[in-house]
Scaffold this active site. Structure first.
Site, PDB file in Angstrom:
ATOM      1  N   ASP A 119      -1.972   9.890 -10.042  1.00 16.75           N
ATOM      2  CA  ASP A 119      -2.268   8.400 -10.662  1.00 16.75           C
ATOM      3  C   ASP A 119      -0.934   8.695 -11.658  1.00 16.75           C
ATOM      4  O   ASP A 119      -1.222   7.079 -11.912  1.00 16.75           O
ATOM      5  CB  ASP A 119      -2.969   8.729 -12.137  1.00 16.75           C
ATOM      6  CG  ASP A 119      -4.258   8.851 -12.433  1.00 16.75           C
ATOM      7  OD1 ASP A 119      -5.023   8.933 -11.502  1.00 16.75           O
ATOM      8  OD2 ASP A 119      -5.245   9.463 -13.043  1.00 16.75           O
ATOM      9  N   GLU A 139      -4.883   2.427  -4.255  1.00 19.08           N
ATOM     10  CA  GLU A 139      -3.363   2.255  -3.945  1.00 19.08           C
ATOM     11  C   GLU A 139      -2.903   1.425  -2.981  1.00 19.08           C
ATOM     12  O   GLU A 139      -1.609   1.240  -3.030  1.00 19.08           O
ATOM     13  CB  GLU A 139      -2.808   4.007  -3.450  1.00 19.08           C
ATOM     14  CG  GLU A 139      -3.221   3.898  -2.075  1.00 19.08           C
ATOM     15  CD  GLU A 139      -3.578   3.916  -1.089  1.00 19.08           C
ATOM     16  OE1 GLU A 139      -4.909   3.122  -1.441  1.00 19.08           O
ATOM     17  OE2 GLU A 139      -3.359   4.316   0.310  1.00 19.08           O
ATOM     18  N   ASP A 158       1.126  -0.961  -0.474  1.00 20.84           N
ATOM     19  CA  ASP A 158      -0.081  -0.247  -0.069  1.00 20.84           C
ATOM     20  C   ASP A 158       0.953   1.117  -0.270  1.00 20.84           C
ATOM     21  O   ASP A 158       1.932   1.200   0.870  1.00 20.84           O
ATOM     22  CB  ASP A 158      -1.015  -0.021   0.785  1.00 20.84           C
ATOM     23  CG  ASP A 158      -2.017   1.172   1.514  1.00 20.84           C
ATOM     24  OD1 ASP A 158      -3.581   1.264   1.049  1.00 20.84           O
ATOM     25  OD2 ASP A 158      -1.428   1.796   1.011  1.00 20.84           O
ATOM     26  N   ASN A 173      -2.691  13.202  -3.768  1.00 12.66           N
ATOM     27  CA  ASN A 173      -3.451  14.141  -4.589  1.00 12.66           C
ATOM     28  C   ASN A 173      -3.715  14.989  -4.245  1.00 12.66           C
ATOM     29  O   ASN A 173      -3.426  16.065  -4.932  1.00 12.66           O
ATOM     30  CB  ASN A 173      -4.577  12.596  -3.941  1.00 12.66           C
ATOM     31  CG  ASN A 173      -4.377  11.766  -5.429  1.00 12.66           C
ATOM     32  OD1 ASN A 173      -3.908  11.734  -5.889  1.00 12.66           O
ATOM     33  ND2 ASN A 173      -5.049  10.639  -4.713  1.00 12.66           N
ATOM     34  N   HIS A 196      -4.584  14.880  -8.541  1.00 13.99           N
ATOM     35  CA  HIS A 196      -5.072  13.760  -9.170  1.00 13.99           C
ATOM     36  C   HIS A 196      -4.159  13.183 -10.904  1.00 13.99           C
ATOM     37  O   HIS A 196      -3.913  11.785 -10.254  1.00 13.99           O
ATOM     38  CB  HIS A 196      -6.075  13.311  -9.634  1.00 13.99           C
ATOM     39  CG  HIS A 196      -7.563  12.885  -8.290  1.00 13.99           C
ATOM     40  ND1 HIS A 196      -7.504  13.890  -7.175  1.00 13.99           N
ATOM     41  CD2 HIS A 196      -7.479  11.842  -7.816  1.00 13.99           C
ATOM     42  CE1 HIS A 196      -8.002  13.512  -6.558  1.00 13.99           C
ATOM     43  NE2 HIS A 196      -8.224  11.415  -6.819  1.00 13.99           N
TER      44      HIS A 196
HETATM   45  N1  GTP Z   1      -4.767   9.690  -8.200  1.00 17.07           N
HETATM   46  C1  GTP Z   1      -5.301   8.521  -7.826  1.00 17.07           C
HETATM   47  N2  GTP Z   1      -5.749   8.611  -6.728  1.00 17.07           N
HETATM   48  C2  GTP Z   1      -6.906   7.305  -6.414  1.00 17.07           C
HETATM   49  C3  GTP Z   1      -6.921   6.325  -6.768  1.00 17.07           C
HETATM   50  N3  GTP Z   1      -7.675   5.145  -6.424  1.00 17.07           N
HETATM   51  C4  GTP Z   1      -7.623   5.935  -5.158  1.00 17.07           C
HETATM   52  N4  GTP Z   1      -6.907   6.900  -4.774  1.00 17.07           N
HETATM   53  C5  GTP Z   1      -7.030   7.540  -3.317  1.00 17.07           C
HETATM   54  O1  GTP Z   1      -6.100   7.457  -2.813  1.00 17.07           O
HETATM   55  C6  GTP Z   1      -6.299   8.124  -1.850  1.00 17.07           C
HETATM   56  C7  GTP Z   1      -5.595   6.890  -0.483  1.00 17.07           C
HETATM   57  O2  GTP Z   1      -6.182   7.439   0.785  1.00 17.07           O
HETATM   58  P1  GTP Z   1      -6.194   7.000   1.782  1.00 17.07           P
HETATM   59  O3  GTP Z   1      -6.449   5.295   2.506  1.00 17.07           O
HETATM   60  O4  GTP Z   1      -6.561   7.472   3.146  1.00 17.07           O
HETATM   61  O5  GTP Z   1      -4.504   6.137   2.326  1.00 17.07           O
HETATM   62  P2  GTP Z   1      -3.290   7.077   3.037  1.00 17.07           P
HETATM   63  O6  GTP Z   1      -3.235   8.398   2.231  1.00 17.07           O
HETATM   64  O7  GTP Z   1      -2.180   6.581   1.621  1.00 17.07           O
HETATM   65  O8  GTP Z   1      -2.569   6.542   3.759  1.00 17.07           O
HETATM   66  P3  GTP Z   1      -2.436   5.438   4.375  1.00 17.07           P
HETATM   67  O9  GTP Z   1      -2.441   4.860   3.610  1.00 17.07           O
HETATM   68  O10 GTP Z   1      -2.252   5.250   5.989  1.00 17.07           O
HETATM   69  O11 GTP Z   1      -0.284   5.899   4.446  1.00 17.07           O
HETATM   70  C8  GTP Z   1      -7.321   8.761  -1.744  1.00 17.07           C
HETATM   71  O12 GTP Z   1      -7.502   9.526  -1.791  1.00 17.07           O
HETATM   72  C9  GTP Z   1      -8.060   7.912  -2.896  1.00 17.07           C
HETATM   73  O13 GTP Z   1      -8.937   9.123  -3.864  1.00 17.07           O
HETATM   74  C10 GTP Z   1      -6.564   6.340  -8.461  1.00 17.07           C
HETATM   75  O14 GTP Z   1      -6.607   5.800  -9.318  1.00 17.07           O
HETATM   76  N5  GTP Z   1      -5.957   7.788  -9.309  1.00 17.07           N
END
Ligand code: GTP
Length: 336
Positions: free
Chosen positions: A227, A253, A210, A218, A223
């Site tokens: 990506d 992610e 992860d 982001n 975004h």
């Molecule tokens: N750019 C982009 N962002 C994505 C995609 N899929 C998910 N996300 C974003 O990934 C982010 C995941 O955030 P969190 O689940 O809070 O996790 P994190 O910020 O990585 O925090 P930790 O995992 O605890 O380190 C969210 O803001 C989603 O909007 C994608 O295909 N593209």
């Protein structure tokens, strides 16, 4: 075999009826079998992969045209019927050849028959009727000229169809952004691996990787950059995997990896390699900001299902996140 057997039987029958010399057919079949064995051996040994056309379609067709020309030379009274064999050879081009290549093969067939007529006219003039032979030659040449583009079109449609099928398969199995397998494919793959282990195959290790603080990336860079980061991380992990390992995008992610390793200690090296490979990534759009991943891992145990495996790896990932991120945690302590 399905092609050669009817032709061999036909030649034997024609010989038995007295239209070909008795010595001819066994010798012809022996030489043709040896030549085809050479092609088969080239394919089996993989040497064909070094050639421009690994299918060797044109080479095989050329040999077949030469072999039919030899039959035509000896076939005397039934030469006209034997010409059909040249049309059968052209049909094989539907598997690979373009229209131009098919026309070239058609021209070669026509030239081969013309050569046979010229040889017969000079060597056995009493056994041929040149006007009949040249009429047959003109008919054959015209038929080949019409068939070439038709077979070429079929070959083109066939190629387009297999390309489309490949694209459809990719779209059904792959994540469009990262190119990794998608969650649906991962579910099928995991079921398959669990079944294999139940039947006694070696265990495997499941990792969930992860990206750390991805939301922050982001939010700070947008975004589109997010990506791009996903793509670069997926690429970096793929580079760090060994042949036979497997990677799928599990969610936003998160990536699931299946590693061929018997225990967690063995997979630690692989997990660390993944972690370090991502840590070393330099993405100009992020300036001095580094990307890291946290990894949770578990090894298959007897009785496991897809959800017990994912559940344990997820719990380990949770610990990795809460122990400071950019680290690997497993569901049982690793032997150091
Ligand atoms: N750019 C982009 N962002 C994505 C995609 N899929 C998910 N996300 C974003 O990934 C982010 C995941 O955030 P969190 O689940 O809070 O996790 P994190 O910020 O990585 O925090 P930790 O995992 O605890 O380190 C969210 O803001 C989603 O909007 C994608 O295909 N593209």
């Amino acid at each position: 075999m399905a092609v050669y057997l009817p032709c061999a039987l036909m030649l034997l029958m024609v010989t038995w009826l007295g239209f070909l010399p008795r010595w001819f057919t066994p010798l012809w079949l022996a030489i043709f079998t040896v030549t085809n064995t050479v092609f088969y051996a080239l394919i089996k040994s993989g040497l064909n992969l070094r050639l421009n056309d690994p299918s060797m379609t044109m080479a095989q067709m050329t040999v077949a045209i030469a072999a039919v020309a030899v039959i035509l030379y000896h076939a005397d009274a039934i030469r006209g019927g034997m010409l059909m064999l040249l049309l059968v050879i052209l049909l094989f081009g539907v598997l690979r050849l373009t229209t131009v290549e098919l026309l070239a093969m058609g021209a070669l067939s026509s030239a081969a028959y013309a050569l046979v007529i010229v040889l017969l006219t000079t060597r056995k003039p009493q056994q041929i009727e040149p006007s009949v032979e040249w009429t047959q030659w003109a008919t054959l040449t015209a038929t080949l000229a019409v068939m070439g583009p038709l077979v070429g079109y079929m070959s083109h449609v066939r190629r387009r169809l297999s390309e489309s099928l490949r694209t459809i398969k990719d779209m059904a199995e792959r994540d469009a952004l990262t190119g990794a397998f998608n969650r649906h494919h991962m579910g099928e793959m995991l079921d398959r691996e669990v079944s294999r282990c139940e039947r006694g195959a070696p265990a495997f290790v499941l990792l969930i990787a992860d990206i750390d603080h991805f939301k922050h990336i982001n939010d700070s860079f947008g975004h589109l950059v997010g990506d791009l980061v996903l793509k670069r991380v997926a690429h970096a992990m793929r580079e760090a995997l060994r042949k036979g390992d497997y990677m799928a995008r599990y969610g936003g992610e998160e990536f699931v990896l299946l590693i061929a390793a018997n225990d967690l200690a063995e997979s630690k090296v692989a997990s660390e390699r993944l972690r370090v490979q991502v840590e070393r990534l330099r993405i100009p759009e992020l300036g001095r900001h580094n990307i890291t991943i946290s990894i949770g891992g578990t090894v298959y145990r007897s009785g496991d299902t897809q959800s017990t495996l994912l559940g344990r790896a997820d719990a380990a990932l949770y610990r990795a996140k809460h122990s400071g991120r950019n680290r690997v945690e497993c569901d049982t302590p690793l032997a150091e």
